[in-house]
Structures are given as C-alpha cells and as structure tokens.
Design a protein around this motif. Structure first.
Motif, mmCIF file in Angstrom:
data_model
loop_
_atom_site.group_PDB
_atom_site.id
_atom_site.type_symbol
_atom_site.label_atom_id
_atom_site.label_comp_id
_atom_site.label_asym_id
_atom_site.label_seq_id
_atom_site.Cartn_x
_atom_site.Cartn_y
_atom_site.Cartn_z
ATOM 1 N N SER A 137 37.072 35.656 35.244
ATOM 2 C CA SER A 137 36.452 36.640 34.351
ATOM 3 C C SER A 137 35.216 35.606 33.783
ATOM 4 O O SER A 137 34.144 36.315 33.715
ATOM 5 N N SER A 185 33.296 32.330 41.447
ATOM 6 C CA SER A 185 33.631 33.741 41.537
ATOM 7 C C SER A 185 33.947 34.078 42.980
ATOM 8 O O SER A 185 35.030 35.063 43.036
ATOM 9 N N LEU A 226 37.574 35.341 44.345
ATOM 10 C CA LEU A 226 37.641 36.614 44.770
ATOM 11 C C LEU A 226 38.516 36.308 45.984
ATOM 12 O O LEU A 226 39.481 37.492 46.095
ATOM 13 N N GLY A 262 41.752 38.068 44.569
ATOM 14 C CA GLY A 262 41.464 39.622 44.839
ATOM 15 C C GLY A 262 40.545 40.196 43.790
ATOM 16 O O GLY A 262 40.472 39.520 42.661
ATOM 17 N N SER A 263 40.128 41.249 44.058
ATOM 18 C CA SER A 263 39.308 42.027 42.954
ATOM 19 C C SER A 263 40.117 42.003 41.514
ATOM 20 O O SER A 263 39.755 42.242 40.504
ATOM 21 N N GLU A 264 41.322 42.444 41.822
ATOM 22 C CA GLU A 264 42.297 42.755 40.521
ATOM 23 C C GLU A 264 42.342 41.200 39.808
ATOM 24 O O GLU A 264 42.996 41.468 38.421
ATOM 25 N N LEU A 291 37.603 43.335 34.404
ATOM 26 C CA LEU A 291 36.160 43.905 34.397
ATOM 27 C C LEU A 291 35.658 44.258 32.947
ATOM 28 O O LEU A 291 34.585 44.046 32.278
#
Length: 351
Positions: A46, A189, A193, A197-199, A203
C-alpha cells in the motif's frame, strides 16, 4: 472516515519529512501501519502504491526548484527498480508471522541509523568528478531490495551514500533520490501485484496516504532549503526505533520488566541523540559564521592588493592633506590579518 483522515495526516507528515531529509516517507508510513496492525506485505504494498503518486509530485516539484541531476537518476533508478521488484516478490512469498519481525527489524535498524547519522555533524568529503555507474548501480540494487522488503529504505540507504561521496550538492542528492524513487515504487508495486494480487493493496489506505503526500510534496521541495535536517532526522529516527521495538519485543515474547527497561533505554538514547544533534547544528552554524566573518575581514585587503580604487564615498571622506600614517602603508607590506587565510581557517573550523 476518522481513520482515513488520520492516515492522510500521516501521509502529509511523512512526505514533509521525506522532502526535508530525502528519506523516511516509507519508513514513517510503514511503521505506523504496522503499529495499527496491518500485515507487513499489505503495508509495504500500500505504501509503495501511494508512493507512485507522491514521488511523481515530489519529482516534478524538485525539478522545478532545480534539485535534480538527471544523469544520476538514470543510473540509479533502473537497478533500484530491479532490486525493488525482487524484494516485493520475496516479501509476498513468506508468511505474515515471519514477515512482521523481519520488516520490523529492518525498520528498527534504519531508524537507529538515522539516530546515529544525524546526532553527528553532517560533513561531506569534497571530491571532484561525477558519480559513475559502477557505484550507482549496486547502490540502487541494494537500496531497492531493502526498500521493498522493509516497507521503506530507499532514501536511508541511497541518500547518505550520495552525500558522503561529496560529489553532489545536498539539495540535488535529495531531489535526485526522491525523483528516482518513482521508478522504484512502480517496480515494487508490480512485484506486490504479482505476488499478492489486487486484494493485497488496501485501496482506502493508499488513497489517504496519497492525498496527504500530494498536498505536502510542493511544500517539501521548498522546505528542503530551510528546515534543519540535523534535528529532524534525529527526531524521526527515534520515533521509528520506538514504534518498531514494540513489534520485536512481541516477536521475542519478552514479558515482565524487560519491555519497560528496553523502552526506557531507547527513550534515553533518543533524547541524547536529539541533544547531540542540536549541539552539532549550533557548532556548524557558529563555524559558518566564523568563516563568513573571516572572509569579510580579508575582502578590503584583497581589493588593495589588486589595486581597486576606493569608492567615491571613501575618497570624499579622506582628508586632502594628511600626514603619512600607518594606514598609508601599502597593503602588500602590511602584516597579514589575524586568523590567516580564510580557507585555512574554514578547514580548521569544519575539520
């Protein structure tokens, strides 16, 4: 909503610190996220995603203020990106239980380094020539790996190394390191990713950190000229050490009076480092004032030796018929001013 506002404030303060020191955005943000209970890989992911925006804004701001050496950026950014990608994939592959002490240990070590570094006078060895790729490439590779695995570390590793080289102005070191971090954050990043993964990205946290950092970036590029990095570095180093000590003590399962004793020792060391930093800053300022006074005192003698005519005001004030005095002795025959060569005086005062 309240938590997001706090995170935005964290991003703002972290970017101000990073702009003034050339380091510590990731260290500060990751430390506080770990303190709040966020998983190490998610915290680092993050922070690095938010850094894509903050470093872009910081790079543009530093460029506008003339703080960027693009040749250095080009030579350090690509190896840094490779190291960051490798570090991100490594951190993503280990468990949270294993990652937490690892990341806290890196942050603790870097925080301790800040304490030691900024409690002493900031001196650079003046050297000639440009920095070469054989120095910048390994530096970027190591700094990028440490940055991704520790949630921060690009600045604390790269900035001191470039400052000690003595071949760049401090403001250009900070501006170049901040600008190249845009590429490093992007590579990290991508690594997170692929690994998480995106989770793996929080965000709302990313958005809050990004907003705070974007607000602070232009201010930070200006603050680098006026904020005393000596004291600020020692203060931030102590915060990082104390907050990550908590994670290490928990990992070691140390109970009883041990944690209180450890905190007391670390707090005493923090106070001592800040006091030493203030004293070092005062000594540096006194040294500069002494050198400036010596240079100002020798300026009239230099003008006399070069045959420069006196100003109209001085000529008008001089009497037309005056007996020869000691003041009429040519400057070349006059004894040297007390204190000697100002450059030699500067070397003695600073060394």
């Amino acid at each position: 909503m309240r938590k997001l506002l706090v995170l935005a404030l964290v991003g703002l303060l972290a970017q101000l610190v990073d702009g003034a020191l050339g380091m510590a955005y990731g260290l500060t943000s990751s430390t506080l996220l770990l303190f709040a209970g966020v998983a190490p890989a998610a915290a680092s992911a993050s922070v690095h995603l938010a850094e894509i925006g903050t470093t872009l804004a910081a790079g543009v701001s530093h460029w506008r203020f003339g703080n960027v050496d693009w040749k250095v950026v080009g030579r350090i950014a690509l190896p840094g990106a490779i190291g960051a990608f490798a570090g991100a994939t490594f951190l993503s592959s280990i468990s949270t239980e294993s990652a937490a002490p690892w990341m806290a240990a890196i942050l603790f070590t870097l925080g301790a380094y800040l304490l030691v570094r900024f409690s002493r006078p900031l001196r650079a060895n003046r050297a000639a020539g440009r920095l070469r790729s054989r120095f910048l490439a390994p530096l970027g590779l190591v700094a990028g790996f440490v940055d991704a695995t520790g949630g921060g570390g690009w600045g604390p590793v790269a900035t001191p190394a470039l400052l000690v080289s003595g071949r760049m102005e401090p403001r250009k070191v900070i501006g170049s390191v901040d600008t190249s971090e845009f590429v490093v954050a992007g590579a990290a990043s991508v690594g997170f990713l692929i690994g998480l993964g995106s989770e793996g990205f929080l965000l709302p946290t990313v958005a809050a950190l990004l907003i705070g950092g974007l607000i602070a970036a232009p201010i930070a590029a200006w603050l680098v000229r006026i904020v005393p990095a000596q004291v600020l570095g020692a203060v931030i180093g102590g915060v990082i050490v104390l907050t990550n000590a908590r994670t290490l003590l928990r990992a070691g399962e140390l109970g009883g009076p041990v944690p209180a004793l450890v905190y007391a020792v670390l707090a005493a060391g923090w106070v001592a480092a800040v006091v030493l930093a203030v004293r070092a800053l005062r000594r540096t300022r006194r040294a500069r004032a002494t050198v400036d006074a010596a240079l100002a005192a020798t300026a009239p003698s230099a003008e006399a030796r070069s045959g420069t005519a006196p100003s109209p005001e001085v000529a008008a004030a001089a009497p037309t018929a005056a007996a020869p005095t000691a003041a009429a002795v040519p400057a070349a025959d006059a004894p040297p001013a007390e204190g000697g060569d100002p450059r030699r005086l500067a070397a003695v005062v600073e060394g």
